[in-house]
Design a protein around this motif. Structure first.
Motif, PDB file in Angstrom:
ATOM      1  N   PHE A   1      -1.099   4.134  10.383  1.00  0.00           N
ATOM      2  CA  PHE A   1      -0.211   4.739  11.315  1.00  0.00           C
ATOM      3  C   PHE A   1       0.536   5.723  10.817  1.00  0.00           C
ATOM      4  O   PHE A   1       0.223   6.054   9.454  1.00  0.00           O
TER       5      PHE A   1
ATOM      6  N   LEU B   1       0.246  16.409   2.111  1.00  0.00           N
ATOM      7  CA  LEU B   1      -0.651  17.150   3.600  1.00  0.00           C
ATOM      8  C   LEU B   1      -1.431  15.256   4.008  1.00  0.00           C
ATOM      9  O   LEU B   1      -1.558  14.944   5.193  1.00  0.00           O
TER      10      LEU B   1
ATOM     11  N   VAL C   1      -2.211   1.828   6.594  1.00  0.00           N
ATOM     12  CA  VAL C   1      -1.786   2.851   5.056  1.00  0.00           C
ATOM     13  C   VAL C   1      -1.095   3.821   6.726  1.00  0.00           C
ATOM     14  O   VAL C   1      -1.361   4.539   7.066  1.00  0.00           O
ATOM     15  N   LYS C   2       0.168   4.082   6.099  1.00  0.00           N
ATOM     16  CA  LYS C   2       0.859   5.768   6.776  1.00  0.00           C
ATOM     17  C   LYS C   2       0.428   6.272   6.149  1.00  0.00           C
ATOM     18  O   LYS C   2       0.037   7.246   5.336  1.00  0.00           O
ATOM     19  N   THR C   3       0.126   7.175   7.371  1.00  0.00           N
ATOM     20  CA  THR C   3       0.147   8.773   7.253  1.00  0.00           C
ATOM     21  C   THR C   3       0.839   9.736   7.838  1.00  0.00           C
ATOM     22  O   THR C   3       1.808   9.741   8.667  1.00  0.00           O
ATOM     23  N   ALA C   4       0.226  10.701   6.859  1.00  0.00           N
ATOM     24  CA  ALA C   4       1.722  12.084   7.045  1.00  0.00           C
ATOM     25  C   ALA C   4       1.334  12.557   8.556  1.00  0.00           C
ATOM     26  O   ALA C   4       2.616  13.440   8.867  1.00  0.00           O
TER      27      ALA C   4
ATOM     28  N   ASN D   1      10.882  12.013   4.931  1.00  0.00           N
ATOM     29  CA  ASN D   1      10.265  10.738   6.478  1.00  0.00           C
ATOM     30  C   ASN D   1      12.298  10.209   6.396  1.00  0.00           C
ATOM     31  O   ASN D   1      12.085  10.451   7.475  1.00  0.00           O
ATOM     32  N   ASN D   2      12.363   9.208   5.453  1.00  0.00           N
ATOM     33  CA  ASN D   2      13.427   9.013   5.101  1.00  0.00           C
ATOM     34  C   ASN D   2      14.930   9.662   5.204  1.00  0.00           C
ATOM     35  O   ASN D   2      15.844   9.148   5.089  1.00  0.00           O
TER      36      ASN D   2
ATOM     37  N   PRO E   1       9.606  13.516  10.746  1.00  0.00           N
ATOM     38  CA  PRO E   1      10.364  13.107   9.645  1.00  0.00           C
ATOM     39  C   PRO E   1      11.032  15.075   9.703  1.00  0.00           C
ATOM     40  O   PRO E   1      12.432  15.268   9.286  1.00  0.00           O
TER      41      PRO E   1
ATOM     42  N   PRO F   1       5.017   6.265  10.711  1.00  0.00           N
ATOM     43  CA  PRO F   1       5.993   5.563  10.279  1.00  0.00           C
ATOM     44  C   PRO F   1       6.967   5.824  11.562  1.00  0.00           C
ATOM     45  O   PRO F   1       8.144   6.402  11.667  1.00  0.00           O
TER      46      PRO F   1
ATOM     47  N   TYR G   1       6.827   0.665   5.070  1.00  0.00           N
ATOM     48  CA  TYR G   1       6.232   0.540   6.529  1.00  0.00           C
ATOM     49  C   TYR G   1       7.057   1.949   7.305  1.00  0.00           C
ATOM     50  O   TYR G   1       6.327   3.238   7.175  1.00  0.00           O
ATOM     51  N   LEU G   2       8.200   2.009   8.084  1.00  0.00           N
ATOM     52  CA  LEU G   2       8.758   2.747   8.146  1.00  0.00           C
ATOM     53  C   LEU G   2       9.835   3.711   7.538  1.00  0.00           C
ATOM     54  O   LEU G   2      10.226   4.523   7.928  1.00  0.00           O
ATOM     55  N   ASN G   3      10.417   3.251   6.360  1.00  0.00           N
ATOM     56  CA  ASN G   3      11.541   3.355   5.681  1.00  0.00           C
ATOM     57  C   ASN G   3      12.524   3.705   6.003  1.00  0.00           C
ATOM     58  O   ASN G   3      13.060   5.019   6.162  1.00  0.00           O
ATOM     59  N   GLN G   4      12.951   3.389   7.074  1.00  0.00           N
ATOM     60  CA  GLN G   4      14.156   4.127   7.902  1.00  0.00           C
ATOM     61  C   GLN G   4      15.243   2.659   6.919  1.00  0.00           C
ATOM     62  O   GLN G   4      15.285   1.682   6.836  1.00  0.00           O
TER      63      GLN G   4
ATOM     64  N   THR H   1       0.959  -1.319  -0.146  1.00  0.00           N
ATOM     65  CA  THR H   1      -0.005   0.018  -0.144  1.00  0.00           C
ATOM     66  C   THR H   1       0.731   1.337  -0.267  1.00  0.00           C
ATOM     67  O   THR H   1       0.645   2.040  -0.879  1.00  0.00           O
ATOM     68  N   ASN H   2       2.148   1.259   0.596  1.00  0.00           N
ATOM     69  CA  ASN H   2       2.561   2.467   1.146  1.00  0.00           C
ATOM     70  C   ASN H   2       4.035   2.545   0.032  1.00  0.00           C
ATOM     71  O   ASN H   2       4.960   3.257   0.057  1.00  0.00           O
TER      72      ASN H   2
ATOM     73  N   TRP I   1       7.154  13.432   0.705  1.00  0.00           N
ATOM     74  CA  TRP I   1       6.840  12.960   1.858  1.00  0.00           C
ATOM     75  C   TRP I   1       7.598  11.867   2.633  1.00  0.00           C
ATOM     76  O   TRP I   1       8.775  12.196   3.970  1.00  0.00           O
TER      77      TRP I   1
END
Lengths: 282, 429
Positions: free
Chosen positions: B81, A231, B109-112, A246-247, B219, B83, B313-316, A82-83, A242
């Motif tokens: 969620f 947003l 679903v990842k949310t901002a 985040n990463n 972030p 992240p 998911y977390l993207n880390q 999904t993401n 975004w």
């Protein structure tokens, strides 16, 4: 004439190329960091990232960016959940939202603009509303849209709708109201029906102005979609930015900036072409 | 990311566990005070107690719905969620098959941001969501939004936050020297905000006048720390570890050192969802409880880190997530520290947690006037229903209490929230 024109183009292209090369060179120079600094405990170093360990600038060089672009180009439509979707899919989502909001705005703006342009009464009556709504940043509508529409996808489309509406509305009204009086008089003399007058006299006459409005609108819509998607998230090129932010992946953010610019240019040029097609010599 | 499905343990043992979880949850809801509960069980015996409660509470039905998994009303669910590693149970349940095992098809679903996750849940785009534990309280009492009955059926994680400072402050380890600092927390209604304020105030700094605290999305925190816009933050992981990984900050203390066992994030759902799709809800709760139990075991943490680190998911970087979850981490000053309880997972939402949060909301002026601390806590923790049932059965509802809470050496008595608020030298209003 032709010779001068082509030589000017050639020279401009050459200057563009020089600027590009200079820019890439400066970028490369600026990002090629120092070599390894203090040697730390390798066990500890394993827990840290490259920039913390080697003092290498966190800013990627042009080669990194090119490599990442290549990676995206090779596989633009992957879906890993999904993401996590490919850049092509994200662009598709953004373009879809822009197209929907923009077309809805067009459907509203054209008839309303005609009305305002043809009727001085409506022009004056609606003016205060337009003047107040026009300068509002489209993103300011987002919380209200989320609250009332209760759907983030439709809210994003609404935001595109509202931001593309004003330039088209104002330009249509202006274009319609400034059609030459003689042409309207001729139409009146020939007893043309109002509908026919609108389509065969006013529309062609106002078309260049309307197209200018449409061109401004698509530019704004493309600017706004990125912010809107950052947003609400979920999908789209704004979400991609975004998610990579985040990463802290500056490389991917730069890639996204390039892609956003490229697509914006294509949209603008497409409408510029249409505008040229409807322009008439006076 | 292919992750091996869990080795299915003996189904009977599992059913027993669910049965016990339901029974003890009902017991805890009815008798939140440990002493009262034990006294009651001792005086009448466990089986008599269960039978007596079954008179007014459909404990068997609840058990059945919970353990046998009556067909869920709705199979396709969306859960939002943010992240961060707090969301670990909610996220990992997807790639590691905890949801599908319960017959649910859950899309995480990842949310901002927190405001967006709140709005999307209120809009019913999400069936349930990862929230900060003060948020369901704030939503229910209408602070920062219209009051909507919200429930917090489970805490996701305890501990797992940290105060990170910019590298340039590596010699300023005494909070008394932090005057004029600019701090960030993820949201106004967050444990992060309350813990940071508590920590500063205990060290003699007024968090509203001596320093600046602003809400910054996680972030943006590392980027702002690098850009020198911030001196530090009390943030969820992986943000702290990421600041270390990128060499821009160091971990001053873990939030565990302020209050060991504090709740942080929560699994939240609207009251409407809980009452309208009880089977789906219990299947979902079962998945969350199982995932949380799995996550609380140290030996599973590495595997979980690999499952939740990817871009979906977390993207880390995996190593960052792994350091957070295993508790063996670089502190940013050249030391490798080990603390297996850096983050832990415990789903039980003690009412006293809610009361503590409300006292801090009151202390810092987020809620004005008199509040019915226990009343709000009960409402959000679904205890109102239990209270009603107890009254019907002729029992006196006990005063709520759950477990002992000690924050920076100071004990908290959930039965005297107003006195607790008054006991602080630095407070608003």
């Amino acid at each position: 004439m032709i010779a001068v024109g082509s030589s000017l183009n050639l020279r401009a292209a050459l200057v563009s190329l020089v600027i590009f090369v200079l820019f890439i060179g400066a970028w490369q120079l600026g990002t090629s960091g120092k070599s390894a600094v203090a040697t730390v405990d390798p066990e500890y170093a394993k827990l840290l990232g490259q920039s913390a360990n080697t003092g290498k600038s966190a800013m990627p060089g042009p080669a990194d960016v090119a490599q990442t672009i290549w990676g995206h180009l090779k596989d633009p439509f992957y879906v890993r959940g999904t993401n996590d979707k490919g850049l092509g899919i994200q662009l598709g989502f953004s373009l879809g939202r822009v197209a929907l909001g923009y077309i809805l705005a067009l459907i509203v703006a054209l008839p309303l603009g005609f009305l305002i342009g043809m009727s001085p009464l409506m022009n004056k009556a609606l003016d205060p509303f337009i003047q107040i709504m026009k300068p509002v940043s489209p993103l300011a509508w987002m919380p209200l849209a989320l609250y009332t529409i209760k759907d983030s996808g439709i809210s994003a489309i609404f935001v595109i709708f509202i931001c593309s509406l004003w330039p088209m509305l104002i330009n249509t009204a202006f274009g319609v109201s400034s059609v030459r009086k003689e042409w309207l008089n001729v139409a009146a003399t020939l007893e043309v029906s109002p509908l026919r007058k609108a389509f065969t006299v006013i529309l062609p006459a106002a078309a260049p102005t309307i197209l200018t409005g449409m061109r401004i609108s698509i530019g704004i819509a493309w600017l706004v979609i990125v912010a809107a998607e950052m947003l609400v998230g979920g999908t789209g090129i704004g979400y991609f930015v975004w998610n990579e932010w985040n990463n802290l992946s500056i490389t991917n953010v730069i890639v996204a900036i390039l892609v956003i610019g490229l697509v914006g240019m294509i949209l603008d040029q497409a409408l510029a072409r249409v505008a040229r097609a409807v322009t008439y010599p006076e | 990311m292919a992750v091996e499905p869990l080795s299915s343990s003996a189904p009977n043992a599992e059913e027993d566990r669910f049965s016990r979880v339901v029974e003890s949850a009902v017991m805890r809801a009815l008798f939140p005070q440990d002493a009262t509960r034990r006294a009651f069980l001792n005086s009448v015996g466990v089986s008599t107690a269960a039978a007596a409660i079954a008179q007014f509470f459909p404990i068997m039905a609840a058990k059945e719905a919970f353990a046998q998994g009556a067909a869920p009303e709705k199979k396709d669910l969306k859960i939002g969620f943010i992240p961060i590693t707090c969301a670990t149970p909610i996220i990992m349940a997807a790639p590691m098959g905890f949801y599908s095992k319960q017959g649910l098809n859950v899309e995480v679903v990842k949310t901002a941001g927190w405001a967006v996750i709140r709005d999307k849940t209120i809009n019913k785009e999400y069936d349930a969501a990862h929230m900060l534990s003060p948020m369901p309280l704030a939503i229910s009492i209408g602070a920062g939004s219209n009051p909507i009955p919200y429930t917090m059926p489970a805490v996701e994680n305890i501990n797992g936050q940290a105060i990170t400072l910019s590298m340039k402050h590596k010699d300023k380890r005494d909070p008394k020297s932090w005057k004029g600092f600019k701090f960030a927390v993820p949201f106004d209604y967050s444990m992060h905000n309350y813990l940071l304020r508590y920590y500063l105030a205990e060290n003699g700094l007024d968090p509203d006048t001596d320093v600046q605290i602003r809400a910054v999305p996680p972030p943006e925190m590392v980027a702002n720390l690098r850009a020198d816009n911030l001196d530090g933050f009390l943030a969820p992981d992986p943000v702290n570890q990421r600041a270390v990984y990128d060499g821009v900050g160091f971990i001053h203390i873990l939030s565990k050192e302020i209050w060991d066992g504090h709740p942080c994030c929560a699994f939240a759902a609207s009251k409407e969802f809980v009452t309208q799709s009880p089977n789906t809800f219990s299947a979902l709760m079962r998945a969350i409880i199982e995932a949380t139990a799995f996550a609380s075991k140290d030996e599973n943490r590495k595997q979980i880190a690999e499952a939740i680190a990817p871009a979906n998911y977390l993207n880390q970087p995996v190593t960052v997530v792994e350091q957070v979850l295993t508790g063996t981490y670089a502190d940013g000053l050249g030391n490798i520290k080990k603390d297996a309880k850096r983050i832990d997972f415990d789903p039980f939402p003690y009412e006293s947690f809610a009361i503590w949060i409300l006292t801090q909301m009151k202390r810092w002026g987020q809620i004005k006037g008199d509040i019915d601390y226990a009343g709000v806590a009960k409402q959000v923790f679904l205890a109102t229903d239990a209270e009603k049932l107890m009254k019907q059965a002729g029992l006196t509802p006990p005063t709520p209490s759950g477990k002992t809470i000690v924050v920076m050496g100071k004990a908290f008595d959930p039965s005297k929230p107003a006195a607790y608020v008054d006991s602080f030298a630095i407070k608003r209003g």
